[in-house]
Design an enzyme around this catalytic site. Structure first.
Site, PDB file in Angstrom:
ATOM      1  N   HIS A 192      -2.606   6.698   4.010  1.00 46.87           N
ATOM      2  CA  HIS A 192      -1.509   6.041   4.495  1.00 46.87           C
ATOM      3  C   HIS A 192      -0.183   6.265   3.922  1.00 46.87           C
ATOM      4  CE1 HIS A 192      -0.862   1.267   4.690  1.00 46.87           C
ATOM      5  NE2 HIS A 192      -0.243   1.937   5.783  1.00 46.87           N
TER       6      HIS A 192
ATOM      7  N   CYS B 189       0.923  -1.056   0.000  1.00 46.47           N
ATOM      8  CA  CYS B 189       0.045  -0.181  -0.193  1.00 46.47           C
ATOM      9  C   CYS B 189       0.596   1.331  -0.133  1.00 46.47           C
ATOM     10  CB  CYS B 189      -0.969   0.209   1.271  1.00 46.47           C
ATOM     11  SG  CYS B 189      -1.868  -1.344   1.292  1.00 46.47           S
TER      12      CYS B 189
END
Length: 496
Positions: free
Chosen positions: A129, A73
């Protein structure tokens, strides 16, 4: 008409930019990023999962079949937003965990900042993130006019609650403020927030809407109605995962309708991308590619992606041009009429002519997938190697792909309906640490030719060594107990 522009006047420069190029030439940009969406999880790759909206959009645009992201990610998101490889931002190792005081550095402007310079209204909805331990790392401090979403890597789709070890709290923000939307399924919540932005948008101004969905990352959660069409799938994880994909596909179809109703769609460039390969253990699938999320095999990095827009000179085609996630930064900034002044050297390539016209003028020839100095060394050093091949790394050079160190699981995993759910796990106990593939001729990585093509191995090891000389130190700080949401009103958020 003439204007006297005072040196350093940003506003005057912006006005002159508009006069020269005209606002009408600037397209709206919709960038949709799916999470853990596998290569075999979209309809047009012959998946059993139905994605009619994505299939239609991709068929009308350009399907990117030689498109690469990162295996996990944070690295994909950091490279998308910065246009720079992990080795140049210090994020070479793993993801950013909720308790880590780590973030994408502030030393180079990110994509929304460059788009704001040329008049864009910029908004982000969904997963961040790329770090939040200080307020200056929040989306609204980094070029986004508004932000609604969550800051960590995963959470409950309904309660928006996240535990990391013994630390637990809600992770949802409306701009910089904690938000309470418990009970609302995130795919609905984020698509509605995105739709609201479009509905309220002043169409005289170009729009950049960044929509990184939570879908289809674990945990496997979805409203029951989406499961009904997939009751024939016996594997529970695959069944729920398929339903989650359908919910996301429906949301994307609904959002494009809002663009059309607003009269903006014909001047909108849409980019759709996954952030990494599917997670096999959570229902995703990348077959016939080798490996999955977290690995340096094609199943971890060759991503689902397409572009759609009337401004494309060619449409309804499949592109096998080499495209990397870092390329969106210079490509979109150029398309918007911006410049790259003030950025640190980029690793992305402006691919607009490649995409729009099929031009070979500025095509990418190589991709550094990563060099991870904190990975556990594996095996022995290749004789006379210019690069420590015990380290986890991967490089694409023309038709060739080199993998070193421990690349992660390299199994070929058919979807459950093809093999009754059996995981054919590759034996990863050997000390082998170099693989070479002609990835153009052998995209599924069946034939390792490192033993028969040692000169190519050495050439690529030399190139890895050159890249490694440009790397900045890897930042992977220890977990910080001050991050605990119990000190911050029960919410994950900045703590330093």
């Amino acid at each position: 008409m003439s204007l006297k522009i005072r040196h350093g006047s940003f506003v005057s420069l912006l006005i002159m930019t508009y006069l020269v190029q005209g606002k009408s030439t600037q397209p709206h940009i919709l960038f949709i990023l799916a999470d853990d969406f596998g290569f075999n999880d979209i309809g047009y790759h012959n998946s059993e999962i139905m994605t009619p909206n994505l299939d239609k959009l991709a068929a009308e645009g350009i399907k990117l079949e030689n498109y690469y992201v990162q295996p996990i990610c944070t690295p994909t998101r950091s490279q998308l937003l910065s246009g720079r490889y992990q080795i140049h931002t210090g994020l070479q190792h793993g993801i950013i965990w909720p308790q880590q005081p780590n973030a994408l550095p502030l030393d180079s402007p990110i994509l929304p900042q460059k788009l704001k310079e040329v008049g864009y209204s910029t908004h982000a909805v969904g997963k961040w993130h790329v770090g939040f331990y200080k307020k200056e790392f929040l989306p609204t401090s980094r070029g986004f006019d508004s932000y609604f979403g969550y800051l960590t890597g995963s959470e409950d789709y309904y309660t928006h609650y996240r535990c990391d070890g013994k630390m637990c709290g809600t992770d949802l923000r409306d701009n910089t403020y904690p938000a309470n939307c418990s009970g609302k399924y995130s795919t609905y919540l984020f698509s509605q927030k995105a739709a609201d932005i479009v509905k309220k948008h002043n169409t005289d101004q170009p729009l950049f809407l960044y929509l990184p969905f939570q879908s289809v990352h674990a945990p496997l959660q979805v409203p029951e109605k989406y499961i009904t069409p997939y009751l024939h799938i016996k594997d529970k994880h695959r069944r729920v995962y398929a339903a989650m994909v359908s919910a996301m596909d429906e949301a994307i179809g609904n959002l494009t309708e809002v663009f059309k109703q607003k009269g903006m769609w014909n001047n909108t460039l849409m980019v759709f991308s996954t952030d990494n390969g599917g997670q096999i253990l959570e229902g995703g699938n990348n077959y016939p590619l080798k490996g999955w999320k977290g690995s340096l095999w094609e199943g971890g990095m060759r991503g689902v992606g397409f572009v759609h827009g009337q401004m494309l000179k060619r449409r309804g085609v499949v592109s096998n041009d080499l495209i990397h996630v870092t390329d969106w930064y210079p490509t979109l900034v150029s398309l918007a009429g911006g410049n790259l002044n003030g950025t640190k050297p980029l690793d992305g390539v402006n691919q607009w002519k490649t995409l729009s016209e099929g031009s070979t003028e500025n095509q990418r020839k190589a991709i550094l997938h990563n060099i991870d100095p904190l990975s556990k060394p594996k095996g022995q050093i290749w004789p006379n190697s210019p690069f420590d091949n015990r380290i986890r790394a991967a490089l694409r050079m023309g038709d060739w792909k080199l993998v070193t160190g421990n690349p992660g699981n390299g199994s070929w995993i058919p979807p459950p309906h093809m093999n009754s759910g059996r995981l054919d796990m590759e034996n990863s106990t050997s000390n082998k640490n170099i693989w070479l593939f002609n990835i153009t001729a052998d995209p599924y990585e069946h034939k390792d030719v490192s033993d028969t093509m040692p000169h190519v191995v050495m050439q690529m090891l030399s190139l890895l060594a050159q890249y490694n000389k440009t790397a900045v130190p890897c930042r992977y700080p220890k977990m910080d107990p001050k991050a605990d949401p119990k000190y911050h009103g029960g919410y994950w958020g900045p703590w330093l």
